[in-house]
Design a protein around this motif. Sequence first.
Motif, PDB file in Angstrom:
ATOM      1  N   GLY A 238      -7.312 -19.828  22.625  1.00 11.75           N
ATOM      2  CA  GLY A 238      -6.834 -20.540  21.449  1.00 11.75           C
ATOM      3  C   GLY A 238      -6.209 -21.876  21.839  1.00 11.75           C
ATOM      4  N   GLY A 239      -5.373 -22.395  20.966  1.00 11.21           N
ATOM      5  CA  GLY A 239      -4.702 -23.660  21.251  1.00 11.21           C
ATOM      6  C   GLY A 239      -5.626 -24.851  21.107  1.00 11.21           C
ATOM      7  N   HIS A 240      -5.153 -25.983  21.605  1.00 16.82           N
ATOM      8  CA  HIS A 240      -5.880 -27.243  21.470  1.00 16.82           C
ATOM      9  C   HIS A 240      -6.184 -27.817  22.851  1.00 16.82           C
ATOM     10  N   THR A 241      -6.931 -27.041  23.624  1.00 22.30           N
ATOM     11  CA  THR A 241      -7.237 -27.421  25.007  1.00 22.30           C
ATOM     12  C   THR A 241      -8.724 -27.698  25.172  1.00 22.30           C
ATOM     13  N   LEU A 242      -9.041 -28.828  25.806  1.00 24.95           N
ATOM     14  CA  LEU A 242     -10.424 -29.241  26.038  1.00 24.95           C
ATOM     15  C   LEU A 242     -10.701 -29.330  27.531  1.00 24.95           C
ATOM     16  N   ILE A 243     -11.969 -29.173  27.895  1.00 29.74           N
ATOM     17  CA  ILE A 243     -12.384 -29.331  29.283  1.00 29.74           C
ATOM     18  C   ILE A 243     -13.722 -30.038  29.336  1.00 29.74           C
ATOM     19  N   PHE A 244     -13.885 -30.866  30.379  1.00 31.25           N
ATOM     20  CA  PHE A 244     -15.192 -31.418  30.739  1.00 31.25           C
ATOM     21  C   PHE A 244     -15.321 -31.267  32.240  1.00 31.25           C
ATOM     22  N   ALA A 245     -16.447 -30.712  32.708  1.00 28.32           N
ATOM     23  CA  ALA A 245     -16.630 -30.435  34.132  1.00 28.32           C
ATOM     24  C   ALA A 245     -17.922 -31.064  34.635  1.00 28.32           C
ATOM     25  N   GLY A 246     -17.863 -31.581  35.840  1.00 31.18           N
ATOM     26  CA  GLY A 246     -19.042 -32.170  36.459  1.00 31.18           C
ATOM     27  C   GLY A 246     -18.636 -33.021  37.636  1.00 31.18           C
ATOM     28  N   LEU A 279     -10.179 -32.750  33.167  1.00 27.15           N
ATOM     29  CA  LEU A 279     -11.419 -33.227  33.781  1.00 27.15           C
ATOM     30  C   LEU A 279     -11.547 -32.571  35.148  1.00 27.15           C
ATOM     31  N   VAL A 280     -12.581 -31.740  35.298  1.00 21.60           N
ATOM     32  CA  VAL A 280     -12.765 -30.946  36.514  1.00 21.60           C
ATOM     33  C   VAL A 280     -14.040 -31.385  37.215  1.00 21.60           C
ATOM     34  N   GLY A 281     -13.942 -31.680  38.504  1.00 20.76           N
ATOM     35  CA  GLY A 281     -15.149 -32.023  39.235  1.00 20.76           C
ATOM     36  C   GLY A 281     -14.850 -32.767  40.515  1.00 20.76           C
ATOM     37  N   ALA A 282     -15.729 -32.606  41.480  1.00 22.67           N
ATOM     38  CA  ALA A 282     -15.512 -33.174  42.803  1.00 22.67           C
ATOM     39  C   ALA A 282     -15.624 -34.689  42.807  1.00 22.67           C
ATOM     40  N   SER A 283     -14.949 -35.293  43.758  1.00 23.88           N
ATOM     41  CA  SER A 283     -15.071 -36.722  44.089  1.00 23.88           C
ATOM     42  C   SER A 283     -14.849 -37.661  42.918  1.00 23.88           C
ATOM     43  N   LEU A 294      -3.474 -41.402  31.370  1.00 21.19           N
ATOM     44  CA  LEU A 294      -3.382 -41.444  29.914  1.00 21.19           C
ATOM     45  C   LEU A 294      -2.728 -40.163  29.393  1.00 21.19           C
ATOM     46  N   PRO A 295      -2.049 -40.238  28.244  1.00 20.46           N
ATOM     47  CA  PRO A 295      -1.365 -39.057  27.698  1.00 20.46           C
ATOM     48  C   PRO A 295      -2.332 -37.902  27.438  1.00 20.46           C
ATOM     49  N   GLY A 296      -1.960 -36.724  27.895  1.00 22.02           N
ATOM     50  CA  GLY A 296      -2.720 -35.512  27.582  1.00 22.02           C
ATOM     51  C   GLY A 296      -3.902 -35.242  28.476  1.00 22.02           C
ATOM     52  N   ILE A 297      -4.148 -36.105  29.488  1.00 26.16           N
ATOM     53  CA  ILE A 297      -5.333 -35.945  30.338  1.00 26.16           C
ATOM     54  C   ILE A 297      -4.909 -35.578  31.757  1.00 26.16           C
TER      55      ILE A 297
END
Length: 414
Positions: A238-246, A279-283, A294-297
């Motif tokens: 739940g909640g207001h959490t986002l992810i982007f991976a690469g 933001l998840v990801g190598a290098s 930036l706020p929240g990132i």
Amino acid sequence: MKILMLSSTFPYPPSRGGTQVRTFNLLQYLSQRHDVILGTVRSPDVTDSQIDALHQQVTELAVFETSTTLSTGIDGKIHRFSQFLLSGTPPNVLSSYSQAMQNWADELVTAGKCDAVTCEHSVNEIYVRPEWRQKVVTVVNIHSSVWGTCREMLATGTSEKPLRDRLNLPLLARYEKRYCSKFSRIVATTSTDREQLLELLSPPVRVRGKPDFFVPPIDVIPNGVDLTQFPYRSIDPGGHTLIFAGAMNNLPNIDAARFLSLQILPPLQQRYPDVTLTLVGASPVPEVLALGKLPGIQVVGRVQRVAEYLHQAAVCVVPMRIGFGIKNKTLEAMAAGTPVVASDRGLEGLAVDGGLQLIRALRANKVEEYVEAIASLFENQQLRQELSVNARSLVESQYTWDIIGRQYDQLLQF
């Protein structure tokens, strides 16, 4: 069956990126049924223990160093373009080339020690001789068309160096036509990739009434997911959490991370002040690292288990604007049970919406579409659960590496 696999990127551990993930899982599947001989190139960060671990997966492993050093600076750029113009081979293909690996592969094929040769990315085509097709099955996994990708970046205004890419575009078309003609079969990951290649290759140029080059059959075999590495989530956070991976040094991922952080996130923050993005990801390159201010990132770089971060997010956003091919990041989020909001590019090759089929992800391409789709998932637990269950079911039924490996195995034995 004796299969020679050529990979200019070292495919271990299978968490380094899309090419490595696909290569490793295909060789692991094939090794259980055939004798696999793997030739690969070692980058500076590859350890001896990783080489030992990879050796356990194949019948024979040969590891080489690159034998090419590219010059830098303005003179270097001019030299590389001139070389591309004259030789017809792009600089990035030459940069990972190993003459020792070439000699080794030549000897194996000439001596009749393999029944099939596979190139696990189009950059490996450089090792395959045109005459091999008369002796053994030769297959190239292109991942995506280099010509089509360059053309798309120019058309969408996302090219980093448009002048360079405009000069390269006809050269890439010539290059791709030439290397495709060397193979018995071509493998693409989506029907879009296949259609792009058919557009480029058909009809073949005719000289004195005969085709100037061979157009091989093009098969579509998508990527898969290791379900042990991406188990289904146990709870909806739940909640207001986002992810982007690469991989955060890859141009399409850099563009997506910036688009998400700078254009999609701010209007979401107005509506949900506590929204966060990981933001998840190598290098991560400097442009990505700067987003962490930036706020929240939060920018976390390489992690041991991406699935753990996916399980903690309410929504996975895949806002790809460039880059063809099926996206591992989308499949992995779906396998983990994290609801997905993605662009047409992020959902390429996947049947997730439309018609009578179950809804498995939400589609968005404009900023306002992303905001509304993400908001609908934040506010509707039932919708999150529906996407989660349906997406996992799709992966289990169509995108495991056993399913993908079986398709690839059948293709090699035609």
